[in-house]
Design a protein around this motif. Structure first.
Motif, short mmCIF file in Angstrom:
data_model
loop_
_atom_site.label_atom_id
_atom_site.label_comp_id
_atom_site.label_asym_id
_atom_site.label_seq_id
_atom_site.Cartn_x
_atom_site.Cartn_y
_atom_site.Cartn_z
N ILE A 85 19.66 20.70 16.06
CA ILE A 85 18.87 21.16 14.93
C ILE A 85 18.78 20.10 13.84
O ILE A 85 17.92 20.17 12.95
N SER A 86 19.65 19.08 13.89
CA SER A 86 19.59 18.02 12.88
C SER A 86 18.46 17.04 13.13
O SER A 86 18.06 16.30 12.23
N ALA A 87 17.93 16.99 14.36
CA ALA A 87 16.82 16.10 14.66
C ALA A 87 15.60 16.50 13.84
O ALA A 87 15.32 17.69 13.66
N TYR A 88 14.86 15.51 13.37
CA TYR A 88 13.77 15.76 12.42
C TYR A 88 12.77 16.78 12.96
O TYR A 88 12.46 17.78 12.31
N GLY A 89 12.27 16.55 14.18
CA GLY A 89 11.26 17.44 14.74
C GLY A 89 11.79 18.84 14.97
O GLY A 89 11.11 19.84 14.68
N ASN A 90 13.02 18.95 15.50
CA ASN A 90 13.61 20.26 15.74
C ASN A 90 13.81 21.04 14.45
O ASN A 90 13.57 22.25 14.39
N ALA A 91 14.27 20.34 13.41
CA ALA A 91 14.50 21.02 12.13
C ALA A 91 13.20 21.53 11.54
O ALA A 91 13.13 22.66 11.03
N ARG A 92 12.16 20.72 11.62
CA ARG A 92 10.86 21.13 11.09
C ARG A 92 10.29 22.30 11.89
O ARG A 92 9.70 23.24 11.33
N THR A 93 10.42 22.24 13.21
CA THR A 93 9.93 23.32 14.06
C THR A 93 10.67 24.61 13.77
O THR A 93 10.06 25.69 13.65
N PHE A 94 12.00 24.53 13.63
CA PHE A 94 12.79 25.73 13.36
C PHE A 94 12.42 26.33 12.00
O PHE A 94 12.30 27.56 11.87
N ALA A 95 12.21 25.49 10.99
CA ALA A 95 11.83 26.00 9.68
C ALA A 95 10.49 26.74 9.76
O ALA A 95 10.31 27.80 9.14
N ALA A 96 9.55 26.19 10.53
CA ALA A 96 8.25 26.84 10.68
C ALA A 96 8.36 28.15 11.44
O ALA A 96 7.69 29.13 11.12
N ILE A 97 9.21 28.18 12.47
CA ILE A 97 9.45 29.42 13.21
C ILE A 97 10.02 30.49 12.27
O ILE A 97 9.59 31.65 12.28
N SER A 98 10.98 30.10 11.44
CA SER A 98 11.59 31.05 10.50
C SER A 98 10.56 31.60 9.53
O SER A 98 10.51 32.80 9.25
N ASP A 99 9.71 30.71 8.99
CA ASP A 99 8.68 31.16 8.04
C ASP A 99 7.68 32.10 8.70
O ASP A 99 7.32 33.14 8.12
N ALA A 100 7.23 31.75 9.91
CA ALA A 100 6.25 32.58 10.60
C ALA A 100 6.86 33.93 11.00
O ALA A 100 6.20 34.97 10.92
N ALA A 101 8.12 33.91 11.43
CA ALA A 101 8.79 35.17 11.79
C ALA A 101 8.95 36.07 10.57
O ALA A 101 8.69 37.28 10.63
N ARG A 102 9.34 35.47 9.45
CA ARG A 102 9.53 36.26 8.23
C ARG A 102 8.20 36.88 7.78
O ARG A 102 8.17 38.03 7.32
N ALA A 103 7.09 36.13 7.94
CA ALA A 103 5.78 36.66 7.57
C ALA A 103 5.41 37.87 8.43
O ALA A 103 4.64 38.74 7.98
N SER A 104 5.95 37.95 9.64
CA SER A 104 5.70 39.09 10.52
C SER A 104 6.84 40.11 10.47
O SER A 104 6.94 40.99 11.32
N GLU A 105 7.72 39.95 9.46
CA GLU A 105 8.85 40.86 9.23
C GLU A 105 9.84 40.86 10.39
O GLU A 105 10.37 41.90 10.79
N PHE A 106 10.09 39.66 10.94
CA PHE A 106 11.13 39.46 11.94
C PHE A 106 12.20 38.54 11.35
O PHE A 106 11.88 37.63 10.58
N SER A 107 13.43 38.77 11.71
CA SER A 107 14.50 37.84 11.37
C SER A 107 14.67 36.84 12.52
O SER A 107 14.11 37.03 13.60
N VAL A 108 15.44 35.77 12.29
CA VAL A 108 15.63 34.73 13.30
C VAL A 108 17.12 34.43 13.44
O VAL A 108 17.82 34.23 12.44
N ASN A 109 17.59 34.40 14.68
CA ASN A 109 18.97 33.99 14.99
C ASN A 109 18.94 32.66 15.72
O ASN A 109 18.25 32.53 16.73
N LEU A 110 19.66 31.68 15.22
CA LEU A 110 19.70 30.35 15.83
C LEU A 110 20.96 30.21 16.68
O LEU A 110 22.06 30.55 16.26
N MET A 111 20.79 29.67 17.90
CA MET A 111 21.92 29.44 18.79
C MET A 111 21.81 28.01 19.35
O MET A 111 20.79 27.64 19.92
N GLY A 112 22.85 27.22 19.15
CA GLY A 112 22.86 25.87 19.70
C GLY A 112 23.35 25.86 21.13
O GLY A 112 24.26 26.60 21.48
N ALA A 113 22.73 25.02 21.96
CA ALA A 113 23.21 24.81 23.33
C ALA A 113 24.17 23.63 23.31
O ALA A 113 23.87 22.58 22.73
#
Length: 328
Positions: A66-94
């Motif tokens: 998640i520290s990689a630039y692209g991954n961090a930006r993608t995750f932030a966008a996923i969180s924003d879009a999920a919140r706009a649809s009234e969903f929460s987000v759980n992050l799990m690292g592999a």
């Protein structure tokens, strides 16, 4: 709910309709119920709602780094879009870049009661085709082309081709390439497009130099390039490696862009502030994140027309690190 109904002077069924945003409640009644909820500090019981609807209104995200630039930006966008649809987000690292590690992360998310999962997968080393339990919908961002899940990715080939064509149009006879890791899907697609663009233009294809996405690996490749008089243009597969190339050229006394042009890929925030400002390809990670959420919600809703492959167009950003080659 009974307390809210008593304070608002309505039935418990009316409170339920308001809590679930049903439309068959008149405006004044809805306002009384919402006011009563606020006074009493009422919140809908999400566990009980999940038992009724079969939905937890939560999405899972699996990422290797998640520290990689692209991954961090993608995750932030996923969180924003999920919140706009009234969903929460759980992050799990592999813990490792293997299918087994992704499966383990997937199982942890299933226990946490999510409705679907986005796998932000830059590379899985032991399989080209990810196979997860069919317990919930899955969308893959930045994966191999072999998956049977819906996928979202930046058009890597278009981005690489635009860089090569830009440098050739400036008058360079060919373009050298500092590629990412050999086992990275994005690196492979960019290198493949670089070679195809040179071939289409009738230009010579130089040998590829491989890095590992880090500035240090770009620096070592840059030292090798700086020692060659026939190098006038370099395309690095990401901006971090481009930064290393720039330092190596500067230390060798090779002036950028008047002796050697350098271009990168990603458009990290620092790209426009380094000397000279870096020509690069801007990846719209926000659009990737939004598309992932849209596809996942469509999968959760069992829509039949979910596309299997969605690409987001990148944009070439021309700055002062590229110029026509020196006259000889």
């Amino acid at each position: 709910m009974a307390d809210v109904a008593k304070l608002a002077g309505v039935s418990s069924q009316t409170v339920s309709r308001v809590a679930n945003d049903r439309q068959n409640v008149d405006a004044s009644t809805r306002e009384r119920v919402l006011s009563a909820m606020k006074v009493l500090g009422y919140r809908p019981n999400t566990a009980a709602r999940a038992l009724v609807t079969g939905r937890f209104r939560a999405l899972g995200v699996i990422s290797f780094d998640i520290s990689a630039y692209g991954n961090a930006r993608t995750f932030a966008a996923i969180s924003d879009a999920a919140r706009a649809s009234e969903f929460s987000v759980n992050l799990m690292g592999a813990r490792a870049r293997t299918e087994a590690a992704v499966r383990k992360a997937f199982e942890h998310l299933a226990v946490q009661s999510v409705d679907g999962v986005v796998v932000v997968e830059s590379q899985i080393l032991d399989t080209p085709q990810l196979r997860l339990p069919q317990s919930m919908p899955v969308v893959v961002a930045d994966g191999s082309t072999g998956h049977h899940y819906p996928q979202v990715d930046v058009d890597q080939a278009l981005g690489a081709r635009s860089v090569v064509e830009h440098l050739l149009d400036l008058g360079h006879r060919t373009v050298w390439h500092v590629a990412g890791p050999r086992d990275a899907y994005a690196a492979h697609r960019r290198a493949e497009a670089w070679q195809a663009a040179l071939t289409a233009a009738g230009a010579e294809t130089p040998p590829v130099l491989y890095g590992d996405w880090s500035s240090l690996s770009g620096y070592w490749a840059g030292l090798e390039l700086a020692s060659r008089d026939d190098v006038t243009a370099v395309f690095a597969a990401n901006d971090q490696m481009a930064l290393g190339v720039l330092r190596a050229l500067r230390e060798a006394g090779r002036e950028v862009p008047y002796e050697v042009s350098v271009a990168g890929f990603d458009d990290i925030p620092e790209a426009e502030f380094i000397p000279p400002p870096l020509t690069t390809v801007r990846q719209d990670f926000e659009a990737v994140g939004r598309q992932c959420v849209r596809l996942l919600l469509d999968e959760i809703a069992h829509r039949a027309d979910v596309p299997r492959w969605t690409t987001v167009a990148p944009a070439l950003v021309v700055r002062r690190s590229t110029a026509p080659p020196p006259t000889r």
